[in-house]
Design an enzyme around this catalytic site. Structure first.
Site, short mmCIF file in Angstrom:
data_model
loop_
_atom_site.label_atom_id
_atom_site.label_comp_id
_atom_site.label_asym_id
_atom_site.label_seq_id
_atom_site.Cartn_x
_atom_site.Cartn_y
_atom_site.Cartn_z
N ASN A 10 0.88 -1.18 0.00
CA ASN A 10 0.00 0.00 0.00
C ASN A 10 0.91 1.22 0.00
OD1 ASN A 10 -1.78 2.06 0.53
ND2 ASN A 10 -2.31 1.39 2.60
N LYS A 12 0.15 4.26 -0.23
CA LYS A 12 -0.45 5.44 0.40
C LYS A 12 -0.23 6.68 -0.49
CE LYS A 12 0.14 3.14 4.78
NZ LYS A 12 0.35 3.19 6.22
N HIS A 95 -9.23 1.42 5.46
CA HIS A 95 -7.91 1.54 6.08
C HIS A 95 -8.02 2.49 7.27
CE1 HIS A 95 -3.71 2.52 6.70
NE2 HIS A 95 -3.43 1.42 6.02
N GLU A 97 -6.24 4.80 8.25
CA GLU A 97 -5.98 6.22 7.95
C GLU A 97 -7.22 6.87 7.36
OE1 GLU A 97 -2.45 5.44 5.71
OE2 GLU A 97 -1.42 4.91 7.56
N GLU A 167 -4.73 -4.71 10.92
CA GLU A 167 -3.67 -3.71 11.06
C GLU A 167 -3.87 -2.94 12.36
OE1 GLU A 167 -1.94 -2.59 6.95
OE2 GLU A 167 -3.63 -1.29 7.35
N GLY A 173 3.30 2.43 10.61
CA GLY A 173 4.25 3.51 10.38
C GLY A 173 5.04 3.90 11.61
N SER A 213 4.14 -2.06 10.12
CA SER A 213 5.61 -2.10 10.21
C SER A 213 6.23 -3.45 9.81
CB SER A 213 6.07 -1.70 11.62
OG SER A 213 5.68 -0.39 11.91
#
Ligand code: 13P
Length: 249
Positions: A10, A12, A95, A97, A167, A173, A213
């Site tokens: 991904n 992003k 996701h 985010e 996730e 991240g 990660s």
């Protein structure tokens, strides 16, 4: 039948069209395998060119998001109908985010999932708890609620097409990976939720990825876990390191 592992990058909001093409051109032969499903989800503007560039390879291409309406007054949004023209393989839905910065809810995730399942794309449905929820020891409850809400009114034949990505938000991240035991424990739990909602047989077919990660150093241990069928990779998918993660399978 064993579940085929699936590694998806991904990207992003990274890589211009030019940078995306450069990456794919340098890497496509190394990423082209049929032992494991390999996918890349670049930004929207690069999708069409990347799709063309990977024609004739086994590399799958996906979108990072989509709207649940076919068309209409939704400034800035892209529909499944538009993505379908590109014959994409995957579409990431929900996701963290998107949930965190763009107010996506369990309800919109469910609407998007219904829509994507009407296309040829395989949905990658993301779930995961935030740090506070894990510290309060309610992470299993949180993920269960997300899974149940995402798959509301999804038919038994449809769920089998889906990929679920666990996730944990605190691992995204941050360089702070969930241990392989923590990741396995939740992926196993998700499989149990699917077994309760549908059947054990169906749950055994659904692929569940871990994301957060993942890198060349920890991939092997994570991907060796019995209920982890692949990885959704952020940062490390932007580097040559991505090949090492694929090789770890
Ligand atoms: P990182 O691998 O950068 O932690 O990102 C994970 C992720 O969000 C993939 O969707």
């Amino acid at each position: 039948m064993a579940r085929k592992k699936v590694i998806v990058g991904n990207w992003k909001m990274n890589n211009t069209i030019k940078e995306s093409l450069e990456f794919i051109n340098n890497m496509k032969y190394k990423m082209d395998t049929n032992i494991v499903d390999v996918g890349i989800c670049p930004q929207y503007l690069a999708l069409s060119k990347i799709k063309e560039e990977t024609k004739g390879t086994n590399i799958k291409i996906g979108a990072q998001n989509v709207h649940f309406a076919d068309n209409g007054a939704y400034t800035g949004e892209v529909s499944t109908k538009m993505l379908e023209e590109l014959e994409l393989d995957y579409c990431i839905i929900g996701h963290s985010e998107r949930r965190q910065y763009f107010n996506e809810t369990d309800e919109t995730v469910n609407k998007k999932l219904h829509k994507v399942l009407q296309t040829g794309m395989i949905p990658i449905v993301c779930v995961g708890e935030v740090l506070k929820e894990r510290e309060e020891n309610i992470h299993f409850e949180v993920v269960e609620k997300q899974v149940e809400a995402a798959f509301k009114d999804i038919e038994i034949l449809e769920i089998q097409k889906c990929i679920i990505a666990y996730e944990p938000v605190w691992a995204i991240g941050t360089g702070k990976t969930a241990t392989s035991v923590q990741a396995e424990e939740m992926c196993k739990y998700i499989r149990e939720i699917i077994a309760n909602l549908y059947s054990k047989e169906v749950a055994e077919k659904v692929r569940i990825q871990y994301g957060g990660s993942v890198n060349s150093g920890n991939a092997k241990e994570i991907l060796n876990m019995p209920n982890i069928d692949g990885a959704l990779v952020g940062g490390a998918s932007l580097k040559v390191e991505f090949i090492e993660i694929i090789k770890a399978v």
